[in-house]
Design an enzyme around this catalytic site. Structure first.
Site, PDB file in Angstrom:
ATOM      1  N   ARG A 112       0.790  -1.221   0.000  1.00  0.00           N
ATOM      2  CA  ARG A 112       0.000   0.000   0.000  1.00  0.00           C
ATOM      3  C   ARG A 112       0.826   1.277   0.000  1.00  0.00           C
ATOM      4  O   ARG A 112       0.558   2.205  -0.751  1.00  0.00           O
ATOM      5  CB  ARG A 112      -0.920   0.074   1.245  1.00  0.00           C
ATOM      6  CG  ARG A 112      -2.215  -0.667   1.102  1.00  0.00           C
ATOM      7  CD  ARG A 112      -2.577  -1.305   2.414  1.00  0.00           C
ATOM      8  NE  ARG A 112      -1.600  -2.322   2.688  1.00  0.00           N
ATOM      9  CZ  ARG A 112      -1.691  -3.583   2.221  1.00  0.00           C
ATOM     10  NH1 ARG A 112      -2.724  -3.944   1.537  1.00  0.00           N
ATOM     11  NH2 ARG A 112      -0.750  -4.471   2.460  1.00  0.00           N
ATOM     12  N   ARG A 170      10.290   4.636   4.945  1.00  0.00           N
ATOM     13  CA  ARG A 170       9.790   3.598   5.857  1.00  0.00           C
ATOM     14  C   ARG A 170      11.030   2.946   6.464  1.00  0.00           C
ATOM     15  O   ARG A 170      11.782   2.252   5.759  1.00  0.00           O
ATOM     16  CB  ARG A 170       8.951   2.569   5.100  1.00  0.00           C
ATOM     17  CG  ARG A 170       8.741   1.296   5.900  1.00  0.00           C
ATOM     18  CD  ARG A 170       7.715   0.379   5.293  1.00  0.00           C
ATOM     19  NE  ARG A 170       6.381   0.931   5.485  1.00  0.00           N
ATOM     20  CZ  ARG A 170       5.257   0.253   5.262  1.00  0.00           C
ATOM     21  NH1 ARG A 170       5.305  -0.993   4.828  1.00  0.00           N
ATOM     22  NH2 ARG A 170       4.083   0.807   5.469  1.00  0.00           N
ATOM     23  N   HIS A 207       2.920   5.087  12.666  1.00  0.00           N
ATOM     24  CA  HIS A 207       2.494   4.971  11.267  1.00  0.00           C
ATOM     25  C   HIS A 207       1.463   6.081  11.023  1.00  0.00           C
ATOM     26  O   HIS A 207       0.270   5.810  10.845  1.00  0.00           O
ATOM     27  CB  HIS A 207       1.896   3.575  11.026  1.00  0.00           C
ATOM     28  CG  HIS A 207       1.790   3.180   9.584  1.00  0.00           C
ATOM     29  ND1 HIS A 207       2.211   3.978   8.541  1.00  0.00           N
ATOM     30  CD2 HIS A 207       1.296   2.046   9.001  1.00  0.00           C
ATOM     31  CE1 HIS A 207       1.988   3.356   7.392  1.00  0.00           C
ATOM     32  NE2 HIS A 207       1.440   2.189   7.649  1.00  0.00           N
ATOM     33  N   GLN A 214      -1.039   6.192   7.973  1.00  0.00           N
ATOM     34  CA  GLN A 214      -2.080   5.185   8.104  1.00  0.00           C
ATOM     35  C   GLN A 214      -3.249   5.710   8.929  1.00  0.00           C
ATOM     36  O   GLN A 214      -4.413   5.633   8.518  1.00  0.00           O
ATOM     37  CB  GLN A 214      -1.499   3.921   8.769  1.00  0.00           C
ATOM     38  CG  GLN A 214      -2.522   2.834   8.971  1.00  0.00           C
ATOM     39  CD  GLN A 214      -2.995   2.252   7.659  1.00  0.00           C
ATOM     40  OE1 GLN A 214      -2.178   1.829   6.853  1.00  0.00           O
ATOM     41  NE2 GLN A 214      -4.298   2.235   7.436  1.00  0.00           N
ATOM     42  N   ASP A 272      -4.709  -5.165  13.916  1.00  0.00           N
ATOM     43  CA  ASP A 272      -3.497  -5.201  13.086  1.00  0.00           C
ATOM     44  C   ASP A 272      -2.768  -6.507  13.423  1.00  0.00           C
ATOM     45  O   ASP A 272      -3.127  -7.194  14.401  1.00  0.00           O
ATOM     46  CB  ASP A 272      -2.625  -3.966  13.409  1.00  0.00           C
ATOM     47  CG  ASP A 272      -1.389  -3.853  12.527  1.00  0.00           C
ATOM     48  OD1 ASP A 272      -1.302  -4.558  11.493  1.00  0.00           O
ATOM     49  OD2 ASP A 272      -0.483  -3.057  12.869  1.00  0.00           O
ATOM     50  N   MET A 286       6.465  -6.085  11.107  1.00  0.00           N
ATOM     51  CA  MET A 286       7.695  -6.280  10.330  1.00  0.00           C
ATOM     52  C   MET A 286       8.901  -6.059  11.238  1.00  0.00           C
ATOM     53  O   MET A 286       8.972  -5.045  11.938  1.00  0.00           O
ATOM     54  CB  MET A 286       7.722  -5.293   9.160  1.00  0.00           C
ATOM     55  CG  MET A 286       6.684  -5.594   8.109  1.00  0.00           C
ATOM     56  SD  MET A 286       6.697  -4.383   6.770  1.00  0.00           S
ATOM     57  CE  MET A 286       5.717  -3.047   7.474  1.00  0.00           C
ATOM     58  N   CYS A 291      -5.337  -2.037   9.045  1.00  0.00           N
ATOM     59  CA  CYS A 291      -4.457  -1.276   8.148  1.00  0.00           C
ATOM     60  C   CYS A 291      -3.996  -2.103   6.962  1.00  0.00           C
ATOM     61  O   CYS A 291      -3.589  -1.548   5.951  1.00  0.00           O
ATOM     62  CB  CYS A 291      -3.274  -0.730   8.928  1.00  0.00           C
ATOM     63  SG  CYS A 291      -2.316  -2.013   9.735  1.00  0.00           S
ATOM     64  N   ARG A 337      -5.501   5.961   1.899  1.00  0.00           N
ATOM     65  CA  ARG A 337      -4.056   6.219   2.082  1.00  0.00           C
ATOM     66  C   ARG A 337      -3.569   7.160   0.985  1.00  0.00           C
ATOM     67  O   ARG A 337      -2.864   8.136   1.243  1.00  0.00           O
ATOM     68  CB  ARG A 337      -3.266   4.896   2.001  1.00  0.00           C
ATOM     69  CG  ARG A 337      -3.396   3.976   3.203  1.00  0.00           C
ATOM     70  CD  ARG A 337      -2.699   4.535   4.422  1.00  0.00           C
ATOM     71  NE  ARG A 337      -1.290   4.787   4.194  1.00  0.00           N
ATOM     72  CZ  ARG A 337      -0.310   3.864   4.232  1.00  0.00           C
ATOM     73  NH1 ARG A 337      -0.600   2.619   4.528  1.00  0.00           N
ATOM     74  NH2 ARG A 337       0.951   4.200   4.019  1.00  0.00           N
TER      75      ARG A 337
HETATM   76  N1   CP Z   1      -0.863  -0.482   5.664  1.00  0.00           N
HETATM   77  C1   CP Z   1       0.347  -0.441   5.089  1.00  0.00           C
HETATM   78  O1   CP Z   1       1.177   0.417   5.381  1.00  0.00           O
HETATM   79  O2   CP Z   1       0.579  -1.395   4.145  1.00  0.00           O
HETATM   80  P1   CP Z   1       1.975  -1.759   3.476  1.00  0.00           P
HETATM   81  O3   CP Z   1       2.873  -2.287   4.559  1.00  0.00           O
HETATM   82  O4   CP Z   1       1.647  -2.772   2.439  1.00  0.00           O
HETATM   83  O5   CP Z   1       2.560  -0.504   2.884  1.00  0.00           O
HETATM   84  N1  NVA Z   2       2.163  -3.022  12.516  1.00  0.00           N
HETATM   85  C1  NVA Z   2       2.408  -3.422  11.150  1.00  0.00           C
HETATM   86  C2  NVA Z   2       1.785  -2.446  10.212  1.00  0.00           C
HETATM   87  C3  NVA Z   2       1.962  -2.758   8.754  1.00  0.00           C
HETATM   88  C4  NVA Z   2       1.366  -1.743   7.867  1.00  0.00           C
HETATM   89  C5  NVA Z   2       3.900  -3.529  10.923  1.00  0.00           C
HETATM   90  O1  NVA Z   2       4.622  -2.648  11.403  1.00  0.00           O
HETATM   91  O2  NVA Z   2       4.341  -4.480  10.293  1.00  0.00           O
END
Ligand code: CP
Ligand code: NVA
Length: 305
Positions: free
Chosen positions: A54, A103, A130, A133, A222, A227, A262, A290
């Site tokens: 996204r 990011r 975020h 978002q 969520d 990640m 999200c 978004r």
């Molecule tokens: N929600 C969101 O930020 O999605 P992505 O991690 O795919 O960018």
């Molecule tokens: N909390 C999640 C959001 C992804 C858009 C992450 O940081 O992976």
């Protein structure tokens, strides 16, 4: 002085509402296929230290619709903070591009990037927050509800970056915000303290999903492992199972409560298919917004509106 978009905490209520006015205008133009090349000739570097669908697609497409150009820099390209010092790459990109979206893992890294960049920096997610978002999220709620009167938002799950941004938002716009997490997975304590000190919203931290969702207008969830937390995924899954958003839990919310996520969702973990695919789910409106909200952020930071 250039302005960045690093946290909702850095914006006033009026600035947030102004961004939503711009969002509406740009969204209407996009829907009508009306040209709005407000960023003609301008370019944006997009630095990704983590994967994305996204964020990449919406920023890249949004910049294109604004008549500008966006470059995708993958986790392998810059090696931010490893192959190259953040303060160096910040100054280099500032010589090429008019704006940066990043990011990153550590929030301190985006603060450093913004400090040394002479062009605006937009936060496309860090381990801490975020903000794009949650701006899109509340914009989506406003589209469905027209106002925020007596809004109760319940975030069920990990007290993560998205939860922290919801708390920052609650410091600006009035709502009843509940974050319902297992013990040890609560949101950032400093952010909570700051938001409560603003006395704008009622913010509760609970650990029982059933009582948390009572009278909820929005039930939000969520992933359980964000990640960078992949190694903890199995352990977290055991802890978070009672926090799954499923139809049994939704029975305790308002009948017309909206379901939000999200995305990407781990279907069958934090949310079941029947809930995310239900008529109450507005996850795709949320994802679409978004792009519209981020276009507003870009044009505002570039002083084009
Ligand atoms: N929600 C969101 O930020 O999605 P992505 O991690 O795919 O960018
Ligand atoms: N909390 C999640 C959001 C992804 C858009 C992450 O940081 O992976």
């Amino acid at each position: 002085m250039k302005k960045d978009f690093l946290s909702i905490a850095d914006y006033s209520k009026d600035e947030i509402l102004r961004l939503f006015d711009i969002t509406k205008e740009l969204k209407d133009k996009t829907r009508r296929k009306e040209e709005h090349h407000l960023c003609k000739g301008l370019s944006m570097s997009m630095i990704f230290a983590k994967p994305s669908a996204r964020t990449r697609i919406s920023f890249e497409t949004g910049m294109y619709q604004l008549g500008g150009y966006a470059l995708y820099l993958s986790p392998a390209d810059i090696g931010i903070g490893a192959r190259e010092a953040i303060k160096d790459i910040a100054q280099v990109i500032s010589r090429y591009n008019d704006i940066i979206m990043a990011r990153l893992f550590a929030h301190a890294h985006i603060l450093e990037l913004a400090k040394y960049a002479t062009v605006p920096v937009i936060n496309g997610l860090t381990d801490y927050n975020h903000p794009c978002q949650v701006m899109a999220d509340i914009y989506t709620v406003l589209e469905h509800r027209t106002n925020l009167n007596d809004l109760k938002v319940v975030f069920i799950g990990d007290g993560n970056n998205v939860a922290n941004s919801w708390i920052n938002l609650a410091a600006k716009l009035p709502m009843h915000l509940v974050i319902c997490s297992p013990s040890g997975y609560e949101p950032d304590a400093g952010t909570l303290q700051y938001a409560r000190s603003q006395s704008i919203s009622t913010i509760e931290i609970l650990s029982d999903p059933v009582s948390a969702v009572k009278d909820a207008d929005v039930v939000y969830t969520d992933v359980w492992a964000s990640m960078g937390q992949e190694a903890e995924a199995a352990k977290r899954k055991k802890i978070f199972i009672p926090f799954q958003v499923n139809s049994a839990l939704m029975k305790h919310a308002r009948k017309d409560a909206y379901v939000m996520h999200c995305l990407p969702a781990h279907r069958g973990d934090e949310i079941t298919d029947e809930v995310i695919d239900s008529a109450q789910s507005i996850v795709f409106d949320e994802a679409e917004n978004r792009m519209h909200v981020q276009k507003a952020i870009i044009v505002k930071l570039l002083n084009k509106m």
